[in-house]
Design a protein around this motif. Structure first.
Motif, PDB file in Angstrom:
ATOM      1  N   ALA A 225      12.679 -18.595 -31.200  1.00  0.00           N
ATOM      2  CA  ALA A 225      12.282 -19.649 -30.264  1.00  0.00           C
ATOM      3  C   ALA A 225      13.078 -20.924 -30.493  1.00  0.00           C
ATOM      4  O   ALA A 225      13.345 -21.680 -29.551  1.00  0.00           O
ATOM      5  N   GLY A 226      13.472 -21.186 -31.742  1.00  0.00           N
ATOM      6  CA  GLY A 226      14.175 -22.419 -32.050  1.00  0.00           C
ATOM      7  C   GLY A 226      15.685 -22.317 -32.074  1.00  0.00           C
ATOM      8  O   GLY A 226      16.375 -23.303 -31.822  1.00  0.00           O
ATOM      9  N   MET A 227      16.222 -21.128 -32.360  1.00  0.00           N
ATOM     10  CA  MET A 227      17.660 -21.010 -32.604  1.00  0.00           C
ATOM     11  C   MET A 227      18.431 -20.180 -31.593  1.00  0.00           C
ATOM     12  O   MET A 227      19.662 -20.197 -31.610  1.00  0.00           O
ATOM     13  N   SER A 228      17.744 -19.449 -30.737  1.00  0.00           N
ATOM     14  CA  SER A 228      18.485 -18.511 -29.888  1.00  0.00           C
ATOM     15  C   SER A 228      19.446 -19.221 -28.942  1.00  0.00           C
ATOM     16  O   SER A 228      20.499 -18.674 -28.602  1.00  0.00           O
ATOM     17  N   GLY A 229      19.126 -20.453 -28.534  1.00  0.00           N
ATOM     18  CA  GLY A 229      20.024 -21.172 -27.634  1.00  0.00           C
ATOM     19  C   GLY A 229      21.394 -21.397 -28.229  1.00  0.00           C
ATOM     20  O   GLY A 229      22.426 -21.095 -27.608  1.00  0.00           O
ATOM     21  N   ILE A 230      21.425 -21.890 -29.456  1.00  0.00           N
ATOM     22  CA  ILE A 230      22.711 -22.176 -30.097  1.00  0.00           C
ATOM     23  C   ILE A 230      23.428 -20.896 -30.491  1.00  0.00           C
ATOM     24  O   ILE A 230      24.666 -20.819 -30.463  1.00  0.00           O
ATOM     25  N   ILE A 231      22.657 -19.845 -30.835  1.00  0.00           N
ATOM     26  CA  ILE A 231      23.270 -18.564 -31.191  1.00  0.00           C
ATOM     27  C   ILE A 231      23.866 -17.892 -29.958  1.00  0.00           C
ATOM     28  O   ILE A 231      24.976 -17.345 -29.998  1.00  0.00           O
ATOM     29  N   LYS A 232      23.149 -17.934 -28.841  1.00  0.00           N
ATOM     30  CA  LYS A 232      23.682 -17.372 -27.587  1.00  0.00           C
ATOM     31  C   LYS A 232      24.985 -18.048 -27.197  1.00  0.00           C
ATOM     32  O   LYS A 232      25.941 -17.395 -26.759  1.00  0.00           O
ATOM     33  N   GLU A 233      25.014 -19.365 -27.324  1.00  0.00           N
ATOM     34  CA  GLU A 233      26.210 -20.112 -26.929  1.00  0.00           C
ATOM     35  C   GLU A 233      27.431 -19.679 -27.735  1.00  0.00           C
ATOM     36  O   GLU A 233      28.540 -19.592 -27.206  1.00  0.00           O
ATOM     37  N   HIS A 234      27.230 -19.401 -29.015  1.00  0.00           N
ATOM     38  CA  HIS A 234      28.370 -19.083 -29.894  1.00  0.00           C
ATOM     39  C   HIS A 234      28.714 -17.593 -29.913  1.00  0.00           C
ATOM     40  O   HIS A 234      29.889 -17.222 -29.862  1.00  0.00           O
ATOM     41  N   PHE A 235      27.699 -16.733 -29.988  1.00  0.00           N
ATOM     42  CA  PHE A 235      27.949 -15.303 -30.177  1.00  0.00           C
ATOM     43  C   PHE A 235      27.723 -14.471 -28.913  1.00  0.00           C
ATOM     44  O   PHE A 235      28.134 -13.315 -28.857  1.00  0.00           O
ATOM     45  N   GLY A 236      27.042 -15.034 -27.927  1.00  0.00           N
ATOM     46  CA  GLY A 236      26.718 -14.273 -26.726  1.00  0.00           C
ATOM     47  C   GLY A 236      25.292 -13.755 -26.762  1.00  0.00           C
ATOM     48  O   GLY A 236      24.736 -13.477 -27.824  1.00  0.00           O
ATOM     49  N   GLU A 237      24.713 -13.596 -25.585  1.00  0.00           N
ATOM     50  CA  GLU A 237      23.306 -13.205 -25.481  1.00  0.00           C
ATOM     51  C   GLU A 237      23.056 -11.769 -25.911  1.00  0.00           C
ATOM     52  O   GLU A 237      21.950 -11.413 -26.333  1.00  0.00           O
ATOM     53  N   GLU A 238      24.101 -10.949 -25.871  1.00  0.00           N
ATOM     54  CA  GLU A 238      23.894  -9.519 -26.091  1.00  0.00           C
ATOM     55  C   GLU A 238      23.495  -9.172 -27.527  1.00  0.00           C
ATOM     56  O   GLU A 238      22.971  -8.084 -27.783  1.00  0.00           O
ATOM     57  N   ILE A 239      23.693 -10.088 -28.481  1.00  0.00           N
ATOM     58  CA  ILE A 239      23.336  -9.756 -29.869  1.00  0.00           C
ATOM     59  C   ILE A 239      21.916 -10.189 -30.233  1.00  0.00           C
ATOM     60  O   ILE A 239      21.425  -9.851 -31.320  1.00  0.00           O
ATOM     61  N   ILE A 240      21.254 -10.945 -29.372  1.00  0.00           N
ATOM     62  CA  ILE A 240      20.010 -11.611 -29.754  1.00  0.00           C
ATOM     63  C   ILE A 240      18.921 -10.632 -30.190  1.00  0.00           C
ATOM     64  O   ILE A 240      18.304 -10.787 -31.246  1.00  0.00           O
ATOM     65  N   ASP A 241      18.646  -9.612 -29.384  1.00  0.00           N
ATOM     66  CA  ASP A 241      17.569  -8.679 -29.727  1.00  0.00           C
ATOM     67  C   ASP A 241      17.827  -7.995 -31.067  1.00  0.00           C
ATOM     68  O   ASP A 241      16.942  -7.928 -31.934  1.00  0.00           O
ATOM     69  N   GLU A 242      19.029  -7.469 -31.241  1.00  0.00           N
ATOM     70  CA  GLU A 242      19.350  -6.756 -32.482  1.00  0.00           C
ATOM     71  C   GLU A 242      19.324  -7.687 -33.684  1.00  0.00           C
ATOM     72  O   GLU A 242      18.832  -7.323 -34.766  1.00  0.00           O
ATOM     73  N   LEU A 243      19.826  -8.899 -33.503  1.00  0.00           N
ATOM     74  CA  LEU A 243      19.869  -9.855 -34.609  1.00  0.00           C
ATOM     75  C   LEU A 243      18.461 -10.184 -35.105  1.00  0.00           C
ATOM     76  O   LEU A 243      18.178 -10.119 -36.311  1.00  0.00           O
ATOM     77  N   PHE A 244      17.565 -10.524 -34.205  1.00  0.00           N
ATOM     78  CA  PHE A 244      16.245 -10.951 -34.649  1.00  0.00           C
ATOM     79  C   PHE A 244      15.338  -9.775 -35.034  1.00  0.00           C
ATOM     80  O   PHE A 244      14.394  -9.949 -35.798  1.00  0.00           O
ATOM     81  N   ASP A 245      15.663  -8.577 -34.552  1.00  0.00           N
ATOM     82  CA  ASP A 245      14.990  -7.393 -35.096  1.00  0.00           C
ATOM     83  C   ASP A 245      15.370  -7.212 -36.559  1.00  0.00           C
ATOM     84  O   ASP A 245      14.525  -6.869 -37.401  1.00  0.00           O
ATOM     85  N   ALA A 246      16.642  -7.436 -36.874  1.00  0.00           N
ATOM     86  CA  ALA A 246      17.101  -7.336 -38.264  1.00  0.00           C
ATOM     87  C   ALA A 246      16.470  -8.420 -39.137  1.00  0.00           C
ATOM     88  O   ALA A 246      16.089  -8.163 -40.288  1.00  0.00           O
ATOM     89  N   VAL A 247      16.351  -9.638 -38.583  1.00  0.00           N
ATOM     90  CA  VAL A 247      15.691 -10.724 -39.312  1.00  0.00           C
ATOM     91  C   VAL A 247      14.247 -10.351 -39.620  1.00  0.00           C
ATOM     92  O   VAL A 247      13.761 -10.539 -40.746  1.00  0.00           O
ATOM     93  N   HIS A 248      13.572  -9.816 -38.638  1.00  0.00           N
ATOM     94  CA  HIS A 248      12.183  -9.370 -38.804  1.00  0.00           C
ATOM     95  C   HIS A 248      12.079  -8.385 -39.966  1.00  0.00           C
ATOM     96  O   HIS A 248      11.229  -8.548 -40.866  1.00  0.00           O
ATOM     97  N   LYS A 249      12.934  -7.376 -39.990  1.00  0.00           N
ATOM     98  CA  LYS A 249      12.865  -6.352 -41.032  1.00  0.00           C
ATOM     99  C   LYS A 249      13.178  -6.930 -42.410  1.00  0.00           C
ATOM    100  O   LYS A 249      12.526  -6.590 -43.406  1.00  0.00           O
ATOM    101  N   LYS A 250      14.165  -7.813 -42.488  1.00  0.00           N
ATOM    102  CA  LYS A 250      14.526  -8.384 -43.794  1.00  0.00           C
ATOM    103  C   LYS A 250      13.422  -9.295 -44.333  1.00  0.00           C
ATOM    104  O   LYS A 250      13.187  -9.347 -45.539  1.00  0.00           O
ATOM    105  N   PHE A 251      12.767 -10.016 -43.454  1.00  0.00           N
ATOM    106  CA  PHE A 251      11.628 -10.830 -43.900  1.00  0.00           C
ATOM    107  C   PHE A 251      10.547  -9.941 -44.512  1.00  0.00           C
ATOM    108  O   PHE A 251       9.993 -10.248 -45.570  1.00  0.00           O
ATOM    109  N   ASP A 252      10.243  -8.846 -43.836  1.00  0.00           N
ATOM    110  CA  ASP A 252       9.189  -7.961 -44.337  1.00  0.00           C
ATOM    111  C   ASP A 252       9.566  -7.297 -45.655  1.00  0.00           C
ATOM    112  O   ASP A 252       8.701  -7.007 -46.487  1.00  0.00           O
ATOM    113  N   GLU A 253      10.861  -7.062 -45.842  1.00  0.00           N
ATOM    114  CA  GLU A 253      11.320  -6.372 -47.052  1.00  0.00           C
ATOM    115  C   GLU A 253      11.512  -7.312 -48.233  1.00  0.00           C
ATOM    116  O   GLU A 253      11.566  -6.863 -49.390  1.00  0.00           O
TER     117      GLU A 253
END
Length: 352
Positions: A302-330
């Motif tokens: 909610a806070g960072m996707s705007g700046i990440i989309k601008e730099h890397f493109g919108e297509e990575i957002i879902d995969e990136l934050f799914d990975a963040v979710h898993k790493k937090f849990d682990e």
């Protein structure tokens, strides 16, 4: 360039993923009440029929409405306790021009007893007329720098931050560049507020901080940034994004210590620190249906996707934050991290 929080009311909107920030507002409500009761000099402006409040970096709600109502309730009590007629209230909701003001306005409490207006612009510059505000609150937004320090993106600089997206586990030179940018931005912030706030008026700052002497790498929010960076590097290894893209990306956030805040206020000379408190920071947790990793990744998205989309493109957002979710849990490192909020109350003083 700075980017606002996610607008709208969708799954990954700020309005649905900001309980972390709302917790800080609730935790400091009594401090706000005490600040107004003890430190607000209404005799200096009781002749005015209008009391003006501004929330800087307000985003889209609902947190801003809670913060504003806390202030108005306390100011009413102050006026009544001193035998003054309760003034009318005007509230200015400020954020960047790209902020979703439409969602903000359509979410305004229907029973509000104040006149509302939106004010677009960066709070690192002037956005209000001279001596026009009586109370300013800024909650969490001051972690956002006006820009990424240019040195950390310069391949010829000793502060070049290759392979990292943040300063917390980087070299001293990188940390110094971020700290210097924070000091510059705070100078701009305080200079602007000094012109806009009436003498005797108050500025309340609620912000995640770093206790004096605690390494940057041990702060909860910085650990989250490091985890995000590791997920981006994993995507480099998979060939999804380029290494150069990561090397040219840094987050424009900084978490200051009380000493750094005190130094900035002293340099400015227009405010007195009436109160500075360290308030425990509620670390987001999961529930029976949602893991803590999911909660944290959604808040970050909610806070960072705007700046990440601008730099890397919108297509990575879902995969990136799914990975963040898993790493937090682990990860277990967050159990021992330090999470604190700073509550800082400034009073505008007369200057020669």
């Amino acid at each position: 360039m700075a980017y606002p929080m996610n607008g709208g009311n969708g799954q990954y909107s700020y309005s649905n993923n900001s309980s972390f920030q709302r917790g800080a507002i609730h935790a400091t409500k009594e401090l706000i009440n005490e600040a107004i009761a003890e430190n607000l000099d209404i005799k200096n402006f009781s002749s005015s029929n209008t009391f003006r409040v501004s929330d800087l970096g307000c985003s889209v709600g609902p947190n801003t409405f809670v913060a504003v109502q806390n202030i108005i309730d306390a100011v009413k009590l102050k006026y009544q306790s001193q035998g003054h007629r309760t003034p009318e209230f005007q509230v200015f909701f400020n954020d960047l021009a790209l902020n979703d003001f439409n969602t903000l306005f359509t979410s305004l409490p229907p029973d509000r007893l104040y006149y509302a207006a939106g004010v677009p612009g960066s709070f690192y510059s002037r956005i209000f007329p001279s001596a026009s505000l009586h109370f300013v609150i800024i909650s969490y937004a001051l972690i956002c720098l006006s820009r990424v320090p240019k040195e950390v993106l310069d391949k010829t600089s000793p502060a070049y931050n290759k392979g990292r997206i943040h300063y917390s586990n980087s070299s001293d030179k990188v940390v110094e560049a971020y700290a210097a940018q924070y000091a510059k931005d705070m100078e701009c912030f305080l200079n602007a507020r000094a012109q806009e706030v009436v003498c005797g008026g108050l500025v309340a700052i609620i912000v995640p901080g770093r206790p004096n002497g605690i390494p940057h790498s041990q702060i909860f929010v910085n650990m989250g940034s490091e985890l995000l960076g590791s997920c981006l590097l994993d995507m480099v290894q998979k060939g999804i994004i380029s290494e150069e893209k990561v090397d040219s990306f840094n987050l424009p956030t900084y978490f200051a210590s009380p000493q750094e805040v005190e130094a900035a206020v002293k340099r400015n000379g227009c405010f007195h620190i009436e109160r500075m408190e360290i308030v425990p920071q509620e670390i987001p947790s999961g529930n029976s249906s949602t893991s803590r990793g999911r909660v944290m990744s959604s808040h970050m998205r909610a806070g960072m996707s705007g700046i990440i989309k601008e730099h890397f493109g919108e297509e990575i957002i879902d995969e990136l934050f799914d990975a963040v979710h898993k790493k937090f849990d682990e990860s277990s490192q967050f159990e021992s991290s330090n999470g604190t909020n700073m509550f800082v109350l400034l009073k505008r003083i007369a200057t020669i």
